[in-house]
Design a protein around this motif. Structure first.
Motif, PDB file in Angstrom:
ATOM      1  N   GLY A  48       3.991   4.458  12.905  1.00  0.00           N
ATOM      2  CA  GLY A  48       2.736   4.845  13.547  1.00  0.00           C
ATOM      3  C   GLY A  48       2.941   5.630  14.833  1.00  0.00           C
ATOM      4  O   GLY A  48       2.268   6.639  15.075  1.00  0.00           O
ATOM      5  N   GLU A  73       2.708  14.222  15.205  1.00  0.00           N
ATOM      6  CA  GLU A  73       1.479  14.798  14.638  1.00  0.00           C
ATOM      7  C   GLU A  73       1.654  15.253  13.192  1.00  0.00           C
ATOM      8  O   GLU A  73       1.009  16.205  12.734  1.00  0.00           O
ATOM      9  CB  GLU A  73       0.941  15.931  15.534  1.00  0.00           C
ATOM     10  N   THR A  74       2.543  14.562  12.472  1.00  0.00           N
ATOM     11  CA  THR A  74       2.744  14.863  11.056  1.00  0.00           C
ATOM     12  C   THR A  74       3.325  13.624  10.373  1.00  0.00           C
ATOM     13  O   THR A  74       3.961  12.795  11.031  1.00  0.00           O
ATOM     14  CB  THR A  74       3.702  16.060  10.861  1.00  0.00           C
ATOM     15  N   VAL A  75       3.101  13.527   9.075  1.00  0.00           N
ATOM     16  CA  VAL A  75       3.777  12.490   8.286  1.00  0.00           C
ATOM     17  C   VAL A  75       4.994  13.063   7.567  1.00  0.00           C
ATOM     18  O   VAL A  75       5.725  12.318   6.917  1.00  0.00           O
ATOM     19  CB  VAL A  75       2.830  11.819   7.258  1.00  0.00           C
ATOM     20  N   ARG A  76       5.197  14.383   7.666  1.00  0.00           N
ATOM     21  CA  ARG A  76       6.338  15.016   6.996  1.00  0.00           C
ATOM     22  C   ARG A  76       7.382  15.368   8.043  1.00  0.00           C
ATOM     23  O   ARG A  76       7.262  16.389   8.732  1.00  0.00           O
ATOM     24  CB  ARG A  76       5.890  16.260   6.219  1.00  0.00           C
ATOM     25  N   ALA A  85      -4.317  14.739  -0.855  1.00  0.00           N
ATOM     26  CA  ALA A  85      -5.195  14.919   0.310  1.00  0.00           C
ATOM     27  C   ALA A  85      -6.632  14.537   0.003  1.00  0.00           C
ATOM     28  O   ALA A  85      -7.381  14.146   0.899  1.00  0.00           O
ATOM     29  CB  ALA A  85      -5.137  16.364   0.799  1.00  0.00           C
ATOM     30  N   GLY A 101      -6.173  10.341  -1.245  1.00  0.00           N
ATOM     31  CA  GLY A 101      -5.291   9.471  -0.468  1.00  0.00           C
ATOM     32  C   GLY A 101      -4.233   8.779  -1.311  1.00  0.00           C
ATOM     33  O   GLY A 101      -3.395   8.046  -0.788  1.00  0.00           O
ATOM     34  N   VAL A 122      -3.440   5.747   0.855  1.00  0.00           N
ATOM     35  CA  VAL A 122      -3.607   5.642   2.307  1.00  0.00           C
ATOM     36  C   VAL A 122      -5.087   5.647   2.687  1.00  0.00           C
ATOM     37  O   VAL A 122      -5.420   5.504   3.863  1.00  0.00           O
ATOM     38  CB  VAL A 122      -2.876   6.780   3.070  1.00  0.00           C
ATOM     39  N   ARG A 123      -5.980   5.837   1.703  1.00  0.00           N
ATOM     40  CA  ARG A 123      -7.419   5.867   1.978  1.00  0.00           C
ATOM     41  C   ARG A 123      -8.026   4.567   1.487  1.00  0.00           C
ATOM     42  O   ARG A 123      -8.298   4.394   0.290  1.00  0.00           O
ATOM     43  CB  ARG A 123      -8.073   7.064   1.305  1.00  0.00           C
ATOM     44  N   LEU A 127      -2.607   4.983   9.741  1.00  0.00           N
ATOM     45  CA  LEU A 127      -1.343   5.667  10.012  1.00  0.00           C
ATOM     46  C   LEU A 127      -0.909   5.523  11.473  1.00  0.00           C
ATOM     47  O   LEU A 127       0.294   5.523  11.746  1.00  0.00           O
ATOM     48  CB  LEU A 127      -1.476   7.170   9.714  1.00  0.00           C
ATOM     49  N   LEU A 128      -1.845   5.452  12.379  1.00  0.00           N
ATOM     50  CA  LEU A 128      -1.529   5.610  13.799  1.00  0.00           C
ATOM     51  C   LEU A 128      -1.604   4.291  14.543  1.00  0.00           C
ATOM     52  O   LEU A 128      -2.369   3.396  14.179  1.00  0.00           O
ATOM     53  CB  LEU A 128      -2.474   6.637  14.421  1.00  0.00           C
ATOM     54  N   VAL A 182      -4.964  14.078   6.515  1.00  0.00           N
ATOM     55  CA  VAL A 182      -3.564  14.499   6.399  1.00  0.00           C
ATOM     56  C   VAL A 182      -3.537  15.748   5.521  1.00  0.00           C
ATOM     57  O   VAL A 182      -4.066  15.736   4.408  1.00  0.00           O
ATOM     58  CB  VAL A 182      -2.707  13.392   5.757  1.00  0.00           C
ATOM     59  N   ASP A 183      -2.932  16.819   6.007  1.00  0.00           N
ATOM     60  CA  ASP A 183      -2.793  18.037   5.210  1.00  0.00           C
ATOM     61  C   ASP A 183      -1.708  17.813   4.159  1.00  0.00           C
ATOM     62  O   ASP A 183      -0.553  17.515   4.493  1.00  0.00           O
ATOM     63  CB  ASP A 183      -2.439  19.211   6.128  1.00  0.00           C
ATOM     64  N   ALA A 184      -2.086  17.953   2.897  1.00  0.00           N
ATOM     65  CA  ALA A 184      -1.144  17.627   1.815  1.00  0.00           C
ATOM     66  C   ALA A 184       0.038  18.586   1.780  1.00  0.00           C
ATOM     67  O   ALA A 184       1.126  18.217   1.335  1.00  0.00           O
ATOM     68  CB  ALA A 184      -1.862  17.639   0.473  1.00  0.00           C
ATOM     69  N   ASN A 185      -0.147  19.805   2.254  1.00  0.00           N
ATOM     70  CA  ASN A 185       0.947  20.773   2.198  1.00  0.00           C
ATOM     71  C   ASN A 185       1.918  20.622   3.358  1.00  0.00           C
ATOM     72  O   ASN A 185       3.132  20.654   3.167  1.00  0.00           O
ATOM     73  CB  ASN A 185       0.386  22.202   2.179  1.00  0.00           C
ATOM     74  N   THR A 186       1.382  20.445   4.546  1.00  0.00           N
ATOM     75  CA  THR A 186       2.252  20.413   5.726  1.00  0.00           C
ATOM     76  C   THR A 186       2.527  18.999   6.217  1.00  0.00           C
ATOM     77  O   THR A 186       3.468  18.786   6.980  1.00  0.00           O
ATOM     78  CB  THR A 186       1.596  21.174   6.891  1.00  0.00           C
ATOM     79  N   GLY A 187       1.705  18.042   5.811  1.00  0.00           N
ATOM     80  CA  GLY A 187       1.826  16.690   6.346  1.00  0.00           C
ATOM     81  C   GLY A 187       1.161  16.510   7.695  1.00  0.00           C
ATOM     82  O   GLY A 187       1.155  15.402   8.239  1.00  0.00           O
ATOM     83  N   LYS A 188       0.582  17.581   8.233  1.00  0.00           N
ATOM     84  CA  LYS A 188       0.001  17.495   9.586  1.00  0.00           C
ATOM     85  C   LYS A 188      -1.135  16.483   9.636  1.00  0.00           C
ATOM     86  O   LYS A 188      -1.995  16.442   8.755  1.00  0.00           O
ATOM     87  CB  LYS A 188      -0.495  18.877  10.021  1.00  0.00           C
ATOM     88  N   VAL A 189      -1.137  15.706  10.693  1.00  0.00           N
ATOM     89  CA  VAL A 189      -2.143  14.675  10.939  1.00  0.00           C
ATOM     90  C   VAL A 189      -3.112  15.198  11.997  1.00  0.00           C
ATOM     91  O   VAL A 189      -2.677  15.682  13.030  1.00  0.00           O
ATOM     92  CB  VAL A 189      -1.438  13.398  11.460  1.00  0.00           C
TER      93      VAL A 189
END
Lengths: 195, 195
Positions: free
Chosen positions: A51, A58-61, A144, A147, B60-61, B90-91, B142-149
């Protein structure tokens, strides 16, 4: 290639990593996950936190350039090389309970959780102090829209590496993962090197 | 509407919830997050775990019908009603360190972390035993491509509720969240009811 240590299939180990040292986690045969835990050497109540990491990075990847943070908001490790670019920090180490849940047709195994608990006990880490591991090479896409979390075969090829630099003195737990789905259905060793 | 308790803005509380009891978390004004923690009453080393929950629920949802699991692989809470459908697991709770990191232009606040630590101390919960909270109404795509939160304003409207049923005797920590981005830039109370 000197200094390489092998973690046999479905087992785990623990060792100290000093600030500034590099840890290379290597998948010698490909398609194999390694669960990685980190604790502060000075006080093992400070532990790696998915967490805090998701928050600050700022990413999970997570890949080269990203840091792995502790529950006390300190950087523990920086990823300095990444041959694969697909790792998981969402899921907890496989355990007797997860084997009963996901693999009722297979014999129960203590899994990465049991392997990590035994390996880390000499440093005072109790089983309840095992958080989500950083699951090196684990391939867990998140849909996305829904989830939904999927566990797919790792994308790692033979010899692929992840290299991390310690940002504080650490105790590391590391496994060759024991779960079927996580490793494409077969159990291989993991190699690591400290330097 | 009897039995409603108000958590003032930027504060937190803790209380026991017996197995079978329902906890309603209510956003009276809308666009306000409540961080929720759960510990086993019998042994607070058993705590809510985002990783075990993502593993067993395979998403995750989390919404009505999903369960929130402990680090010992036991169900702690079941979501039985959900007016919003957007929550974060997540956080980690906002803290002095996250305020310094994300809001250097604002005064440091002890955040949900400090509020939870104080409220849970009477049950023997130490600060290092605070894991990722289930962040009720928090909107973190969460962006599925980049993982960005991303942390976006909550989708909750005035009076929206999340209702959970306790699956074991619990100690609950609950806040009205203190972070700017999480709450659309303003700090409102949270209401809850046990029944």
């Amino acid at each position: 290639m000197s200094g390489i240590v092998e973690i046999p299939p479905r087992s785990g180990t623990a060792f100290e990593l000093a600030a500034g040292e590099l840890l290379a986690v290597i998948d010698p045969q490909g398609t194999q996950v390694a669960d990685l835990l980190a604790y502060a050497r000075a006080d093992v109540r400070e532990a790696i936190s998915n967490g805090r990491t998701f928050d600050y990075e700022e990413t999970v990847r997570l890949t080269a350039g990203n840091r792995l943070w502790s529950n006390r908001s300190n950087p523990m490790l920086t990823i300095v090389e990444d041959d694969v670019g697909s790792h998981d920090f969402l899921l907890t180490p496989c355990s007797e309970a997860t084997f009963r849940h996901f693999y009722p047709e297979h014999p129960v195994h203590r899994g990465c959780f049991g392997n990590l608990a035994e390996a880390l006990a000499p440093w005072g880490v109790e089983p309840d102090m095992i958080p989500c591991a950083f699951n090196v090479f684990m391939n867990v896409p998140v849909d996305a829209n829904t989830g939904k979390v999927s566990v797919l075969p790792p994308l790692s090829k033979p010899g692929d590496r992840l290299v991390l630099r310690a940002e504080m003195d650490l105790v590391i737990g590391l496994t060759a993962c024991s779960a079927y789905a996580s490793n494409g259905g077969s159990f291989k060793p993991i190699h690591y090197r400290v330097g």
